[in-house]
Write an enzyme that holds these catalytic residues in place. Structure first.
Site, PDB file in Angstrom:
ATOM      1  N   ASP A 229       0.841  -1.203   0.000  1.00 49.23           N
ATOM      2  CA  ASP A 229       0.000   0.000   0.000  1.00 49.23           C
ATOM      3  C   ASP A 229       0.874   1.250   0.000  1.00 49.23           C
ATOM      4  OD1 ASP A 229      -2.314   1.484   0.016  1.00 49.23           O
ATOM      5  OD2 ASP A 229      -2.819   1.085   2.104  1.00 49.23           O
ATOM      6  N   HIS A 365     -10.458  -1.550  -6.819  1.00 51.97           N
ATOM      7  CA  HIS A 365     -10.267  -0.415  -5.900  1.00 51.97           C
ATOM      8  C   HIS A 365      -9.401   0.691  -6.505  1.00 51.97           C
ATOM      9  CE1 HIS A 365      -9.546   1.896  -2.317  1.00 51.97           C
ATOM     10  NE2 HIS A 365      -8.283   1.526  -2.211  1.00 51.97           N
TER      11      HIS A 365
END
Ligand code: HEM
Ligand SMILES: *[C@@H]1O[C@H](CO)[C@@H](O)[C@H](O)[C@H]1NC(C)=O
Ligand SMILES: *[C@@H]1O[C@H](CO)[C@@H](O)[C@H](O)[C@H]1NC(C)=O
Ligand SMILES: *[C@@H]1O[C@H](CO)[C@@H](O)[C@H](O)[C@H]1NC(C)=O
Ligand SMILES: *[C@@H]1O[C@H](CO)[C@@H](O)[C@H](O)[C@H]1NC(C)=O
EC number: 1.11.1.19
Length: 509
Positions: A229, A365
């Site tokens: 991330d 996403h």
């Protein structure tokens, strides 16, 4: 040798101009009672392979951004190791202001300081205020952001969520501010908290805190579902050296009052940023079970097919490798290579961008939160207006690792998730927009076949009900999945992270 006063004045004027100190920043002292003193030998930030690097001293020296006055957390990205979010209320504004000006302002860590290990403090301290916090300080100037002025609890219905699942302290407007502490050990953070509490005494009350940590070992830099991330961050024009595929934005997209911020800000608020904080619980064993139970048919082991479904939900494999570039199998070398892992647009030669989901589902996403070529227009050479909805993400995981008992029972028993932090100059264009207008909108991106894309399978919300998500199964782009919510919002608050000059200036006056 004694220098004549005229010469000294001339010399210091030259030095000030040379060092950029003419940028009206108060001198910094490191021996405040609110700071843990000592010298750093290793960085408090971790450079994880695959993420854009921590801003360097050379970058800071070369930019026209006033990095001495911008709080460090706004531009360093997801590189923190240990962090504490300390939410407080102000009981005694006069006493609070005295300490804010004399003890806190001098030790707030700037972007400049964090860019160089030699100038990094033992614990990096940043501070931000909610609207009710500014009011408590008697600051009624209009910052030009109505979502900030109303507070996040009022915004909950925009995201189809109820404050009943929120941490109670977030479900109102009682939080006045947050102190964000970052270091490489929790021990240093604990020492810093003790110093701050003794400095402020009873002028503040702690309402809530959340401690967060980079994950251990090979999971460093990965969020709790296991995916790397913090890869795709905007590059600020004139500050970051853009990596291939990075969205280049004007500074005013992230920093209030900076280049091309369309909103008029009070002069003291130039060089700040709005901080959207969210405590997002992740139901990891339940997510993993869902992937196994719904793994697409095909060749390969059950686990490999489950991993494919997870990768299609995110748009990246766990290593960070984008499925747009490697649609059928993870490629860890690609994931770890910041020169290549963001270099894609979803568009390919001989490929129908409107209907082809063989590489990446429209609902993934990262596609929902930044559709790249889907919105049309030119992405290369850098198209500054394509980045208007960018956020600088600065979050960190919280909570313990999944235990073997939780994973064996497919059931979460201890809360864990993402302490989500997004910085932007306008909440209505940044976090709020991405969540409401893109992630929660079944018809975004527009102009696709099938027209209903469905919600973002990671963060899309539907009042706690399962979310319909299309395009996830590689073999049938018309197939729909009804996916339970695996990211559960426990709310948060909107803050303004002021320029450092305002902390000892306007806000403590
Ligand atoms: C627990 C919740 C969340 C998880 C597990 C999660 C996970 C991830 C992962 C794994 C990536 C890909 C790696 C990267 O590019 O950094 C990513 C990217 C991203 N996420 Fe999230 N995220 C969460 C919440 C959010 C929220 C609430 C927003 C905004 C409303 C958001 C916006 C973004 C954006 C803008 C990107 C980069 C997209 C791009 O430019 O390609 N995320 N997220
Ligand atoms: C980025 O992608 C473009 C287009 O596919 C390619 O020409 C270029 O070589 C890539 N850059 C890197 C560093 O891989
Ligand atoms: C830049 O991007 C915006 C938004 O994606 C788009 O509307 C516009 O056409 C693009 N500009 C150019 C010159 O392609
Ligand atoms: C957990 O889920 C997996 C996948 O559905 C299943 O094989 C296993 O039996 C489940 N374990 C329990 C204790 O229910
Ligand atoms: C694909 O999914 C749609 C919607 O569920 C269904 O109607 C269709 O029969 C499926 N096609 C194939 C080839 O399985």
């Amino acid at each position: 040798m004694r220098l004549s006063p005229v010469f000294v004045a001339l010399l210091s004027g030259l030095l000030a101009a040379d060092l950029g100190l003419a940028r009206s920043v108060a001198p910094r002292v490191a021996d405040s009672p609110a700071a843990v003193t000592g010298t750093r030998k290793t960085s408090l930030l971790k450079n994880v392979a695959g993420l854009p690097p921590v801003p360097s001293a050379a970058q800071v020296a070369a930019t026209s951004l006033n990095t001495d006055d911008i709080q460090g957390d706004i531009l360093v990205g997801m590189h923190k190791q240990k962090q504490l979010f300390y939410f407080f209320a102000i009981n005694d504004p006069a006493t609070f202001k005295t300490h804010l000006a004399s003890d806190i302002a001098p030790v707030v860590a700037s972007v400049t300081q964090l860019s160089n290990v030699a100038t990094q403090p033992l614990v990096a301290l940043n501070i931000a205020f909610s609207n009710t916090g500014l009011l408590a300080l008697g600051v009624t100037d209009n910052l030009g952001d109505s979502l900030f002025a109303n507070g996040q609890a009022k915004d909950a219905t925009s995201f189809k969520e109820s404050t009943s699942s929120w941490v109670p302290q977030f479900a109102g407007t009682g939080i006045h501010g947050v102190i964000i502490l970052a270091s490489d050990t929790t021990d240093l953070i604990d020492q810093q908290v003790a110093s701050i509490e003794s400095t402020f005494g009873s002028s503040i009350s702690k309402l809530y805190s959340l401690s967060a940590s980079i994950r251990p070992g090979n999971e460093a830099g990965h969020e709790m579902f296991g995916f790397l991330d913090g890869i795709a961050q905007p590059a600020i024009n004139g500050f970051n050296t853009p990596l291939p595929g990075q969205n280049i934005v004007d500074a005013g997209v992230i920093i209030t009052g900076a280049t091309n911020d369309p909103i008029t800000r009070p002069s003291w608020a130039v060089g700040g940023s709005f901080l959207a904080f969210r405590q997002l619980e992740q139901l990891v064993p339940e997510f993993n079970k869902y992937l196994l139970d719904n793994a697409p048919a095909g060749s390969g082991s059950l686990q490999a097919r489950a991993d494919l479904l997870g990768a299609r939900m995110v748009g990246r494999w766990k290593s960070g490798a984008p499925i747009d570039l490697t649609p059928t199998a993870d490629d860890p070398a690609l994931g770890a290579d910041a020169q290549r892992n963001n270099n894609f647009t979803y568009s390919h030669a001989g490929f129908d961008l409107g209907s082809d989901q063989s590489h990446c589902p429209f609902s993934a996403h990262i596609r929902k939160t930044r559709p790249r070529a889907d919105l049309g227009g030119s992405l290369t050479p850098p198209n500054l207006s394509a980045g208007a909805n960018s956020i600088m993400r600065s979050g960190i995981p919280y909570g313990p690792e999944v235990t073997s008992a939780e994973s064996a029972s497919n059931t979460t028993t201890q809360e864990r998730g993402l302490a989500f932090v997004a910085y932007q100059a306008q909440l209505s264009q940044g976090f709020h927009f991405l969540q409401q207008t893109w992630a929660d909108n079944a018809n975004f991106p527009p102009g696709k076949t099938p027209a209903t894309v469905g919600l973002d399978p990671i963060i899309g919300q539907n009042n706690g009900q399962p979310r319909v998500v299309n395009g996830l199964l590689p073999s049938n782009s018309s197939a729909s999945l009804s996916i339970p919510q695996f990211v559960v919002s426990h709310g948060g608050e909107y803050f303004f992270s002021p320029p450092i000059s305002a902390i000892g200036g306007r806000l403590s006056a």
